[in-house]
Design an enzyme around this catalytic site. Structure first.
Site, PDB file in Angstrom:
ATOM      1  N   SER A  60      -8.419   1.385   5.285  1.00 34.24           N
ATOM      2  CA  SER A  60      -7.295   1.883   5.527  1.00 34.24           C
ATOM      3  C   SER A  60      -6.729   1.831   6.741  1.00 34.24           C
ATOM      4  CB  SER A  60      -6.618   3.218   4.846  1.00 34.24           C
ATOM      5  OG  SER A  60      -6.851   3.131   3.511  1.00 34.24           O
ATOM      6  N   ASP A 116      -0.370  -0.584  -4.632  1.00 33.30           N
ATOM      7  CA  ASP A 116      -1.834   0.101  -5.099  1.00 33.30           C
ATOM      8  C   ASP A 116      -1.977   1.448  -5.629  1.00 33.30           C
ATOM      9  OD1 ASP A 116      -1.482   1.329  -2.696  1.00 33.30           O
ATOM     10  OD2 ASP A 116      -3.556   1.098  -2.222  1.00 33.30           O
ATOM     11  N   ASN A 117      -0.664   2.195  -5.304  1.00 31.91           N
ATOM     12  CA  ASN A 117      -0.661   3.642  -5.806  1.00 31.91           C
ATOM     13  C   ASN A 117       0.909   4.129  -5.399  1.00 31.91           C
ATOM     14  OD1 ASN A 117      -3.069   3.778  -3.639  1.00 31.91           O
ATOM     15  ND2 ASN A 117      -0.984   5.010  -3.302  1.00 31.91           N
ATOM     16  N   ASP A 126       0.897  -1.265  -0.084  1.00 30.17           N
ATOM     17  CA  ASP A 126      -0.017   0.086   0.002  1.00 30.17           C
ATOM     18  C   ASP A 126       0.656   1.212   0.002  1.00 30.17           C
ATOM     19  OD1 ASP A 126      -2.112   1.857   0.344  1.00 30.17           O
ATOM     20  OD2 ASP A 126      -2.926   0.671   1.686  1.00 30.17           O
ATOM     21  N   ASP A 127       0.735   2.073  -1.046  1.00 31.74           N
ATOM     22  CA  ASP A 127       1.515   3.354  -0.999  1.00 31.74           C
ATOM     23  C   ASP A 127       3.129   3.262  -1.141  1.00 31.74           C
ATOM     24  OD1 ASP A 127      -1.196   4.228  -0.851  1.00 31.74           O
ATOM     25  OD2 ASP A 127      -0.678   5.478   0.865  1.00 31.74           O
ATOM     26  N   CYS A 149      -6.648   3.925  -3.004  1.00 35.65           N
ATOM     27  CA  CYS A 149      -6.558   2.562  -2.423  1.00 35.65           C
ATOM     28  C   CYS A 149      -7.966   1.911  -3.139  1.00 35.65           C
ATOM     29  CB  CYS A 149      -6.656   2.461  -1.083  1.00 35.65           C
ATOM     30  SG  CYS A 149      -5.222   3.184  -0.231  1.00 35.65           S
ATOM     31  N   LYS A 193       0.951   9.930  -5.151  1.00 43.08           N
ATOM     32  CA  LYS A 193      -0.556   9.489  -4.851  1.00 43.08           C
ATOM     33  C   LYS A 193      -1.511  10.450  -4.872  1.00 43.08           C
ATOM     34  CE  LYS A 193      -2.977   7.627  -0.677  1.00 43.08           C
ATOM     35  NZ  LYS A 193      -3.123   6.774   0.644  1.00 43.08           N
ATOM     36  N   LYS A 251      -5.519  -5.972   3.634  1.00 41.82           N
ATOM     37  CA  LYS A 251      -6.481  -4.844   3.864  1.00 41.82           C
ATOM     38  C   LYS A 251      -7.600  -4.910   2.468  1.00 41.82           C
ATOM     39  CE  LYS A 251      -6.290   0.158   2.168  1.00 41.82           C
ATOM     40  NZ  LYS A 251      -5.622   1.262   2.098  1.00 41.82           N
ATOM     41  N   HIS A 285     -10.947  -2.891   1.598  1.00 39.34           N
ATOM     42  CA  HIS A 285     -11.217  -1.653   1.212  1.00 39.34           C
ATOM     43  C   HIS A 285     -12.240  -1.651  -0.014  1.00 39.34           C
ATOM     44  CE1 HIS A 285      -9.441   2.628   1.781  1.00 39.34           C
ATOM     45  NE2 HIS A 285     -10.770   2.647   1.957  1.00 39.34           N
ATOM     46  N   ARG A 298      -7.747  -1.206  -5.936  1.00 37.02           N
ATOM     47  CA  ARG A 298      -7.894  -2.391  -5.626  1.00 37.02           C
ATOM     48  C   ARG A 298      -9.152  -3.037  -6.302  1.00 37.02           C
ATOM     49  NH1 ARG A 298      -5.111  -3.266  -0.403  1.00 37.02           N
ATOM     50  NH2 ARG A 298      -3.990  -1.447  -0.584  1.00 37.02           N
ATOM     51  N   HIS A 343       1.481   2.276   4.089  1.00 42.76           N
ATOM     52  CA  HIS A 343       0.536   3.334   4.276  1.00 42.76           C
ATOM     53  C   HIS A 343       0.769   3.711   5.540  1.00 42.76           C
ATOM     54  CE1 HIS A 343      -3.345   5.189   4.685  1.00 42.76           C
ATOM     55  NE2 HIS A 343      -3.655   5.028   3.548  1.00 42.76           N
TER      56      HIS A 343
HETATM   57 MG    MG Z   1      -2.800   2.997  -1.434  1.00 38.95          MG
END
Ligand code: MG
Length: 489
Positions: free
Chosen positions: A153, A283-284, A36-37, A75, A304, A128, A130, A79, A231
């Site tokens: 998150s 994811d980003n 994540d991130d 996010c 992001k 996660k 989401h 996803r 994240h």
């Molecule tokens: Mg993310």
């Protein structure tokens, strides 16, 4: 290149993506680690300064993409794209769902887990989710046999950094965030996730993943490990406490690398390396306002929450020993939406009944002669319902839109964010990503034919998925599932 020549080259490329003759029988196990991130420049093999020996080894043993994209720079939307093969706009998904959201992924959509299950695969999601935190929207109702993790998150909890320093007696809840919960199946098994729980996240999810491999090593399986890290808020186990004392972000990345290594080791221990396609990606892009608690994008612009490359171009490494040649680097664009149709092809499963946007990239993965990008002609960068940019070959055209930036701003530190400048705007700007991956030199005036062609192609997409920037309504978008009003929890 003139517009007709560009169009001719795009059409030629579109027609040259061959299928492998027939899918292997049985198909490979599928393992996806979705962090994540994590920034494009965060891991060693992408030039990062953090030591990531397991990921670097995985890239040496397999395939690394230079031009791998998520479908939105945030996010939930990202996803949704990975798990359905659709632009999230097609599903009615935008942005990130908060604890107050009353919608989720429609049960009528077909997820990657359901695609795998249709071929008899055991399936599990750890980490996660989401895509809707209410029970009907959770993974076990979207094709996963097992789920253990958090609903959204890890910063959506009462200890959000914007709320911890309020005066005594003041409400300590950022925008009313309730306690973060831990869910197993579709039931809450821990109603209050604490900082200590978050410290155990990466280790615990890795242990779950390894146990799942141990339990299912003699049957086909799909394992989705969606780590909540890196994240913010950042947490790391005691194993990396020494690194964390001086650089917490670095320690978190090291622990994620350890996690990938542990999963690969479990596969190797069961002699499954040649029977398993393993994919690692993010994811980003990084959350730049968090400064030293966020990642870096290397040569890419912004991060992001933007459709500059730093927001949507992410690291992606794949390993399939004996099938994917070691040490390959792919410079052709591929997107997360291509993973579902690619996996479907590899395991001999049908595609979802509803239209999807992704395309089979198995020929590209398998390095078949003449293999082309699965998105050979052009693809789109949406943020929320805004069509902000598109890419065709080397060209990326930004449509006029606002964006946020930390340029010239004081970055955050220690887990507290700096303040974005939300008043930045880009015009109709054309970038040549081959010579200018940092999107620094607008060449629209030099290539009016290219701009005109891409504008024409964008109009087609606006008619399909809509575009709030130009006030176009979608004709091809579907709706997410929504809770009935009276069913409020
Ligand atoms: Mg993310």
């Amino acid at each position: 290149m003139s517009a007709p020549a560009l169009l001719a080259s795009l059409v030629a490329a579109a027609g040259s993506a061959p299928y492998a003759a027939s899918p292997p029988t049985p198909g490979p196990n599928i393992v996806i680690m979705f962090v994540d991130d994590l920034g494009y420049g965060d891991i060693g093999v992408y030039g990062g300064s953090h030591p990531t020996p397991h990921l670097d080894r995985m890239a040496a043993d397999g395939l690394r993409f230079t031009d791998f994209y998520v479908a939105q720079p945030v996010c939930s939307a990202s996803r949704a794209a990975l798990l359905t093969g659709c632009y999230p706009n097609r599903l009615g998904f935008h942005g990130a769902l908060g604890p107050g959201a009353r919608h989720g992924l429609d049960p009528g959509e077909t997820t990657l887990a359901e695609v795998c299950r249709s071929r008899g695969y055991a399936t599990a999601a750890f980490g996660k989710w989401h895509l809707g935190h209410h029970p009907p929207f959770l993974p076990v109702h979207h094709g996963f046999d097992e789920f253990y993790g958090i609903p959204y998150s890890n910063d959506m909890w009462p200890l959000h950094p914007d709320s911890v320093d309020l005066p005594a007696g003041a409400a300590k809840r950022k925008r009313g965030y309730p306690d973060l919960t831990m869910i197993e199946g579709d039931a809450i098994v821990d109603p209050v996730v604490t900082p200590d729980d978050q410290r155990r996240f990466t280790t615990e999810l890795t242990e779950r993943a390894v146990r799942f491999i141990d339990a299912h090593h003699d049957e086909p399986f799909f394992l989705y490990v969606a780590h909540p890290m890196p994240h913010v808020p950042l947490f790391v186990s005691d194993r990396f406490a020494a690194t964390a004392a001086t650089d917490l972000y670095r320690a978190v990345v090291r622990e994620l690398d350890w996690s990938m290594g542990a999963v690969l080791a479990a596969l190797d221990r069961h002699d499954l390396a040649e029977e398993t396609l393993v994919i690692f990606t993010s994811d980003n892009g990084p959350w730049l306002s968090y400064g030293n608690h966020g990642g870096v994008t290397g040569p890419l612009r912004e991060g992001k929450g933007t459709t500059f490359e730093g927001g949507v171009r992410v690291p992606c490494v794949m390993r399939w020993t004996g099938t994917i040649a070691p040490g390959r680097v792919c410079r052709l664009p591929m997107m997360t939406i291509d993973i579902l149709p690619t996996v479907a092809r590899l395991i001999g499963a049908d595609l979802p009944a509803r239209p999807i946007d992704g395309r089979d990239a198995s020929a590209l993965l398998l390095d078949r002669p003449g293999a082309a990008s699965p998105q050979p002609a052009y693809f789109f960068y949406y943020h929320r319902n805004h069509l902000e940019a598109m890419r065709a070959g080397r060209w990326k055209l930004h449509f006029p839109h606002g964006f946020r930036s930390m340029e010239g701003r004081a970055a955050g530190s220690g887990g507290r964010p700096g303040k974005y400048d939300y008043d930045r705007r880009t015009g109709l700007e054309l970038y040549d990503l081959e010579s200018d991956v940092g999107e620094s030199r607008d060449v629209a005036a030099e290539y009016p034919d290219v701009v005109a062609l891409l504008l024409e192609l964008a109009e087609v997409m606006r008619g399909d998925l809509g575009d709030r920037l130009t006030e176009r309504a979608a004709t091809g978008a579907r709706e997410p599932a929504r809770l009935e009003t009276e069913a409020a929890p």
